[in-house]
Design a protein around this motif. Structure first.
Motif, PDB file in Angstrom:
ATOM      1  N   UNK A 209      62.616  38.283  49.260  1.00 19.46           N
ATOM      2  CA  UNK A 209      61.568  37.968  48.285  1.00 19.46           C
ATOM      3  C   UNK A 209      61.881  38.742  47.004  1.00 19.46           C
ATOM      4  N   UNK A 210      61.962  38.016  45.906  1.00 22.82           N
ATOM      5  CA  UNK A 210      62.232  38.660  44.610  1.00 22.82           C
ATOM      6  C   UNK A 210      60.939  38.782  43.821  1.00 22.82           C
ATOM      7  N   UNK A 211      60.597  40.000  43.462  1.00 20.14           N
ATOM      8  CA  UNK A 211      59.408  40.249  42.640  1.00 20.14           C
ATOM      9  C   UNK A 211      59.868  40.532  41.216  1.00 20.14           C
ATOM     10  N   UNK A 212      59.220  39.909  40.266  1.00 17.31           N
ATOM     11  CA  UNK A 212      59.599  40.083  38.867  1.00 17.31           C
ATOM     12  C   UNK A 212      59.271  41.468  38.335  1.00 17.31           C
ATOM     13  N   UNK A 213      59.391  41.627  37.037  1.00 17.11           N
ATOM     14  CA  UNK A 213      59.183  42.921  36.388  1.00 17.11           C
ATOM     15  C   UNK A 213      57.719  43.341  36.433  1.00 17.11           C
ATOM     16  N   UNK A 214      57.499  44.633  36.208  1.00 17.99           N
ATOM     17  CA  UNK A 214      56.134  45.135  36.071  1.00 17.99           C
ATOM     18  C   UNK A 214      55.462  44.502  34.863  1.00 17.99           C
ATOM     19  N   UNK A 215      54.186  44.230  35.003  1.00 16.59           N
ATOM     20  CA  UNK A 215      53.414  43.585  33.938  1.00 16.59           C
ATOM     21  C   UNK A 215      52.389  44.564  33.398  1.00 16.59           C
ATOM     22  N   UNK A 216      52.443  44.833  32.108  1.00 15.87           N
ATOM     23  CA  UNK A 216      51.484  45.721  31.444  1.00 15.87           C
ATOM     24  C   UNK A 216      50.475  44.867  30.683  1.00 15.87           C
ATOM     25  N   UNK A 217      49.198  45.080  30.956  1.00 12.23           N
ATOM     26  CA  UNK A 217      48.129  44.344  30.274  1.00 12.23           C
ATOM     27  C   UNK A 217      47.376  45.325  29.381  1.00 12.23           C
ATOM     28  N   UNK A 218      47.506  45.153  28.097  1.00 14.18           N
ATOM     29  CA  UNK A 218      47.007  46.155  27.149  1.00 14.18           C
ATOM     30  C   UNK A 218      45.559  45.967  26.725  1.00 14.18           C
ATOM     31  N   UNK A 219      45.012  44.768  26.921  1.00 16.29           N
ATOM     32  CA  UNK A 219      43.655  44.523  26.452  1.00 16.29           C
ATOM     33  C   UNK A 219      43.031  43.357  27.224  1.00 16.29           C
ATOM     34  N   UNK A 220      41.787  43.102  26.926  1.00 14.95           N
ATOM     35  CA  UNK A 220      41.041  42.049  27.630  1.00 14.95           C
ATOM     36  C   UNK A 220      41.717  40.689  27.481  1.00 14.95           C
ATOM     37  N   UNK A 221      42.202  40.409  26.294  1.00 14.78           N
ATOM     38  CA  UNK A 221      42.837  39.123  26.029  1.00 14.78           C
ATOM     39  C   UNK A 221      44.084  38.925  26.906  1.00 14.78           C
ATOM     40  N   UNK A 222      44.844  40.005  27.086  1.00 17.99           N
ATOM     41  CA  UNK A 222      46.045  39.923  27.916  1.00 17.99           C
ATOM     42  C   UNK A 222      45.686  39.764  29.394  1.00 17.99           C
ATOM     43  N   UNK A 223      44.595  40.392  29.809  1.00 18.12           N
ATOM     44  CA  UNK A 223      44.101  40.216  31.182  1.00 18.12           C
ATOM     45  C   UNK A 223      43.744  38.747  31.428  1.00 18.12           C
ATOM     46  N   UNK A 224      42.990  38.186  30.513  1.00 19.72           N
ATOM     47  CA  UNK A 224      42.561  36.789  30.655  1.00 19.72           C
ATOM     48  C   UNK A 224      43.777  35.865  30.650  1.00 19.72           C
ATOM     49  N   UNK A 225      44.720  36.157  29.752  1.00 13.71           N
ATOM     50  CA  UNK A 225      45.927  35.322  29.650  1.00 13.71           C
ATOM     51  C   UNK A 225      46.740  35.373  30.949  1.00 13.71           C
ATOM     52  N   UNK A 226      46.812  36.556  31.575  1.00 14.11           N
ATOM     53  CA  UNK A 226      47.563  36.690  32.827  1.00 14.11           C
ATOM     54  C   UNK A 226      46.922  35.844  33.927  1.00 14.11           C
ATOM     55  N   UNK A 227      45.594  35.896  34.013  1.00 16.87           N
ATOM     56  CA  UNK A 227      44.889  35.117  35.030  1.00 16.87           C
ATOM     57  C   UNK A 227      45.056  33.614  34.803  1.00 16.87           C
ATOM     58  N   UNK A 228      45.166  33.223  33.549  1.00 17.16           N
ATOM     59  CA  UNK A 228      45.251  31.794  33.223  1.00 17.16           C
ATOM     60  C   UNK A 228      46.687  31.276  33.141  1.00 17.16           C
ATOM     61  N   UNK A 229      47.657  32.180  33.191  1.00 19.00           N
ATOM     62  CA  UNK A 229      49.067  31.805  33.045  1.00 19.00           C
ATOM     63  C   UNK A 229      49.536  31.014  34.271  1.00 19.00           C
ATOM     64  N   UNK A 230      49.961  29.792  34.053  1.00 23.97           N
ATOM     65  CA  UNK A 230      50.428  28.954  35.158  1.00 23.97           C
ATOM     66  C   UNK A 230      51.886  29.253  35.531  1.00 23.97           C
ATOM     67  N   UNK A 231      52.511  30.142  34.781  1.00 27.43           N
ATOM     68  CA  UNK A 231      53.877  30.568  35.107  1.00 27.43           C
ATOM     69  C   UNK A 231      53.954  32.093  35.202  1.00 27.43           C
ATOM     70  N   UNK A 232      52.918  32.683  35.804  1.00 29.87           N
ATOM     71  CA  UNK A 232      52.851  34.145  35.918  1.00 29.87           C
ATOM     72  C   UNK A 232      54.005  34.668  36.766  1.00 29.87           C
TER      73      UNK A 232
ATOM     74  N   UNK B  10      49.202  47.554  41.093  1.00 32.21           N
ATOM     75  CA  UNK B  10      47.872  47.300  41.633  1.00 32.21           C
ATOM     76  C   UNK B  10      47.946  46.924  43.120  1.00 32.21           C
ATOM     77  N   UNK B  11      46.923  47.325  43.883  1.00 30.27           N
ATOM     78  CA  UNK B  11      46.877  47.033  45.327  1.00 30.27           C
ATOM     79  C   UNK B  11      45.981  45.858  45.655  1.00 30.27           C
ATOM     80  N   UNK B  12      45.042  45.548  44.769  1.00 29.41           N
ATOM     81  CA  UNK B  12      44.034  44.543  45.093  1.00 29.41           C
ATOM     82  C   UNK B  12      44.233  43.195  44.441  1.00 29.41           C
ATOM     83  N   UNK B  13      45.158  43.099  43.507  1.00 31.52           N
ATOM     84  CA  UNK B  13      45.397  41.881  42.729  1.00 31.52           C
ATOM     85  C   UNK B  13      46.687  42.126  41.950  1.00 31.52           C
ATOM     86  N   UNK B  14      47.099  41.137  41.131  1.00 33.20           N
ATOM     87  CA  UNK B  14      48.175  41.394  40.172  1.00 33.20           C
ATOM     88  C   UNK B  14      49.578  41.109  40.639  1.00 33.20           C
ATOM     89  N   UNK B  15      49.757  40.708  41.916  1.00 25.22           N
ATOM     90  CA  UNK B  15      51.079  40.368  42.435  1.00 25.22           C
ATOM     91  C   UNK B  15      51.303  38.863  42.308  1.00 25.22           C
TER      92      UNK B  15
END
Length: 331
Positions: free
Chosen positions: A177-200, A212-217
């Motif tokens: 299993x290949x996991x991509x790079x670490x993702x840094x979310x700097x603000x609310x807008x980036x958080x929302x964009x990550x959740x909505x990204x269809x190519x996360x 993160x242990x509870x989400x974000x993978x």
């Protein structure tokens, strides 16, 4: 599976579960069905949301098996000796890893203060500040994001490695299993964009670089299926014990019960769908699922892109998928 049944199932998925990215159905290690929707392919990963928790449970079990953590009865604060407990607070001092992974630790809030938490410059300290209070240890209180992040801190402190490095070395690499790079979310807008990204892609980290242990993978559908098959096979992969069998057994038994969502039993960061039949699942917001039916030797993986109030995939599985495939042994 007949062509007629296939068309019928895909019609239900398209009409009632329209944010589905992919579904894979396996029985006795054979893939019976694999289908992608909404332009997704086998190469695309999705943010699996709280499915992350169940995968993190495996990392805790591996850490215990390798003596990085003594047991789940260790106190949370044993791992944070520099953390200063506020005057008069006693509850936090008694909370154990087991309380965290069974969602029976109390917190100083009625609903999680996400924005305040994400704005803090140290998520683990912010989470510890919210742990405890006047609530009762042993009473189920689901922590979607904040409490589970403490588990990330525990794993880093215990192993001396980053979460992603420990996960790659002990879980992901053996499964290819290949996991991509670490993702840094700097603000609310980036958080929302990550959740909505269809190519996360990748794995979210906090300001200190702790995953993160509870989400974000993010995972592909095939990655999810591999995790499910690993659990079905009691942690064994290519004749190598990846996750201790005893940990999988304990993780998928009832240890607590969630009264707010249909009185559903809970294991060690796994939802217990039917303990008698030994059916359990990793469930993530938006409709991401790794579903294991031990009795029928089935693994059902569903990847979905996020939409609010997504329809319950367990209903889809139990009412439509299982009845269609449980007696199907074709490849």
């Amino acid at each position: 599976m007949t062509q007629r049944k296939k068309i019928w199932l895909e019609k239900i998925i398209s009409s009632s579960y329209s944010n589905t990215a992919g579904i894979m159905i396996q029985k006795e290690g054979k893939t019976l069905y694999e289908k992608y929707f909404n332009g997704y392919t086998a190469a695309n990963s999705v943010h699996v949301a709280s499915v992350t928790k169940s995968i993190f449970s495996a990392l805790i079990g591996i850490a215990i098996e390798n003596d990085y953590i003594k047991s789940i009865d260790q106190k949370v604060l044993d791992f944070f000796p520099d953390y200063t407990v506020k005057l008069g607070e006693k509850t936090i001092q008694s909370i154990t890893i087991k309380d965290m992974i069974t969602m029976t630790a109390p917190y100083k809030y009625k609903s999680e203060p996400y924005e305040k938490f994400f704005k803090s410059d140290n998520w683990i300290n912010a989470a510890l500040d919210l742990l405890g209070g006047k609530g009762q240890v042993g009473q189920f209180m689901y922590s979607a994001i904040i409490g589970t992040h403490i588990l990330s801190g525990i794993l880093v402190k215990a192993t001396g490695q980053s979460v992603s490095d420990f996960a790659r070395e002990n879980l992901f690499s053996p499964l290819e299993i290949h996991i991509g790079d670490n993702v840094v979310l700097n603000n609310k807008e980036e958080h929302i964009a990550f959740f909505q990204d269809k190519n996360a892609s990748g794995w979210v980290v906090d300001p200190q670089g702790v995953n993160t242990a509870g989400w974000g993978l993010t995972l592909t559908l095939k990655d999810m299926a591999k995790i499910g098959q690993l659990y079905l096979d009691d942690g064994l992969w290519n004749d190598k014990q990846i996750i201790p069998a005893w940990w999988i057994d304990e993780s998928t038994k009832e240890h607590s019960r969630c009264s707010q969502w249909g009185n559903l039993p809970y294991g060690y960061l796994w939802w217990i769908i039917d303990e008698k039949e030994h059916i359990y699942a990793a469930l993530g917001d938006g409709g991401n699922v790794i579903y294991i039916n031990k009795k029928n030797k089935m693994v059902i993986s569903i990847a979905s892109f996020f939409v609010p109030n997504a329809k319950d995939r367990i209903k889809l599985i139990k009412e439509y998928i299982e009845p269609t495939f449980e007696n199907d042994n074709s490849q």
